[in-house]
Design a protein around this motif. Structure first.
Motif, short mmCIF file in Angstrom:
data_model
loop_
_atom_site.label_atom_id
_atom_site.label_comp_id
_atom_site.label_asym_id
_atom_site.label_seq_id
_atom_site.Cartn_x
_atom_site.Cartn_y
_atom_site.Cartn_z
N ARG A 16 31.41 24.69 22.17
CA ARG A 16 30.55 25.41 21.22
C ARG A 16 30.13 26.73 21.85
N ALA A 17 29.96 27.71 20.99
CA ALA A 17 29.45 29.02 21.41
C ALA A 17 27.95 28.99 21.18
N ARG A 18 27.19 29.43 22.19
CA ARG A 18 25.73 29.40 22.08
C ARG A 18 25.13 30.45 23.00
N PRO A 19 23.85 30.77 22.80
CA PRO A 19 23.19 31.69 23.73
C PRO A 19 23.02 31.03 25.10
N LEU A 20 22.87 31.84 26.12
CA LEU A 20 22.57 31.31 27.44
C LEU A 20 21.18 30.68 27.43
N ALA A 21 21.00 29.65 28.24
CA ALA A 21 19.71 28.95 28.30
C ALA A 21 19.27 28.84 29.76
N PRO A 22 17.97 28.80 30.00
CA PRO A 22 17.49 28.62 31.37
C PRO A 22 18.08 27.34 31.98
N GLY A 23 18.51 27.43 33.22
CA GLY A 23 19.06 26.28 33.92
C GLY A 23 20.55 26.06 33.71
N ASP A 24 21.20 26.90 32.89
CA ASP A 24 22.64 26.77 32.68
C ASP A 24 23.38 26.88 34.01
N ARG A 25 24.43 26.08 34.14
CA ARG A 25 25.29 26.12 35.33
C ARG A 25 26.73 26.20 34.89
N MET A 26 27.56 26.79 35.76
CA MET A 26 28.99 26.83 35.51
C MET A 26 29.72 26.84 36.84
N GLU A 27 30.98 26.43 36.80
CA GLU A 27 31.79 26.45 38.00
C GLU A 27 32.34 27.86 38.20
N TRP A 28 32.16 28.40 39.39
CA TRP A 28 32.60 29.75 39.71
C TRP A 28 33.37 29.69 41.02
N ASN A 41 23.92 38.48 40.76
CA ASN A 41 24.86 38.92 41.79
C ASN A 41 25.89 39.90 41.26
N ALA A 42 26.26 39.75 39.98
CA ALA A 42 27.23 40.66 39.36
C ALA A 42 26.55 41.94 38.86
N LYS A 43 25.22 42.02 39.06
CA LYS A 43 24.44 43.20 38.66
C LYS A 43 24.51 43.47 37.15
N VAL A 44 24.53 42.38 36.37
CA VAL A 44 24.45 42.51 34.91
C VAL A 44 22.99 42.83 34.58
N PRO A 45 22.72 43.98 33.94
CA PRO A 45 21.33 44.35 33.64
C PRO A 45 20.62 43.28 32.83
N ALA A 46 19.34 43.08 33.13
CA ALA A 46 18.54 42.05 32.46
C ALA A 46 18.53 42.23 30.95
N TRP A 47 18.54 43.47 30.46
CA TRP A 47 18.49 43.71 29.02
C TRP A 47 19.81 43.37 28.33
N GLU A 48 20.90 43.21 29.07
CA GLU A 48 22.19 42.84 28.48
C GLU A 48 22.40 41.32 28.45
N ARG A 49 21.71 40.60 29.29
CA ARG A 49 21.93 39.14 29.41
C ARG A 49 21.66 38.37 28.13
N PRO A 50 20.61 38.69 27.35
CA PRO A 50 20.38 37.93 26.11
C PRO A 50 21.51 38.07 25.08
N GLN A 51 22.33 39.09 25.21
CA GLN A 51 23.43 39.31 24.26
C GLN A 51 24.68 38.53 24.63
N ARG A 60 28.59 21.46 30.77
CA ARG A 60 28.08 22.72 31.30
C ARG A 60 28.75 23.91 30.63
N VAL A 61 28.30 25.08 30.99
CA VAL A 61 28.92 26.32 30.53
C VAL A 61 30.29 26.43 31.19
N GLN A 62 31.30 26.70 30.39
CA GLN A 62 32.66 26.84 30.90
C GLN A 62 33.04 28.31 31.07
N ALA A 63 32.44 29.18 30.26
CA ALA A 63 32.74 30.61 30.35
C ALA A 63 31.62 31.38 29.66
N ILE A 64 31.53 32.65 29.99
CA ILE A 64 30.59 33.54 29.33
C ILE A 64 31.40 34.69 28.76
N LEU A 65 31.35 34.83 27.44
CA LEU A 65 32.11 35.90 26.81
C LEU A 65 31.57 37.25 27.29
#
Length: 87
Positions: A16-28, A41-51, A60-65
């Motif tokens: 399923r596609a869904r927004p990120l949630a606190p505590g989400d984990r994924m294999e990296w 760590n990837a320096k993704v700006p905080a204002w871009e993360r909710p999108q 768990r989360v398998q990928a982040i679009l």
């Protein structure tokens, strides 16, 4: 347009596609990590993360679009998503 590759052998249950949630984990790169740590760590700006959109299975989360998350080896399921105006 965002594309994500998922290793089919690591998927559990329906996707399923869904927004990120606190505590989400994924294999990296073979290690299960907190998504928030990966984004910091990837320096993704905080204002871009909710999108960002998570592709998650029953465990768990398998990928982040829109975030570079290379799939493990083997058979890969590719997902392509497109944001449309008004949708």
């Amino acid at each position: 347009v965002a594309i994500a590759g998922l290793a089919r052998d690591s998927l559990r249950g329906a996707l399923r596609a869904r927004p990120l949630a606190p505590g989400d984990r994924m294999e990296w790169h073979g290690i299960v990590r907190k998504v928030s740590d990966l984004l910091v760590n990837a320096k993704v700006p905080a204002w871009e993360r909710p999108q960002l959109v998570a592709i998650a299975d029953s465990e768990r989360v398998q990928a982040i679009l829109g975030f570079d998350s290379p799939p493990g080896g083997g058979d890969v399921l590719w997902i392509r998503a497109e944001r449309r105006p008004g949708g």
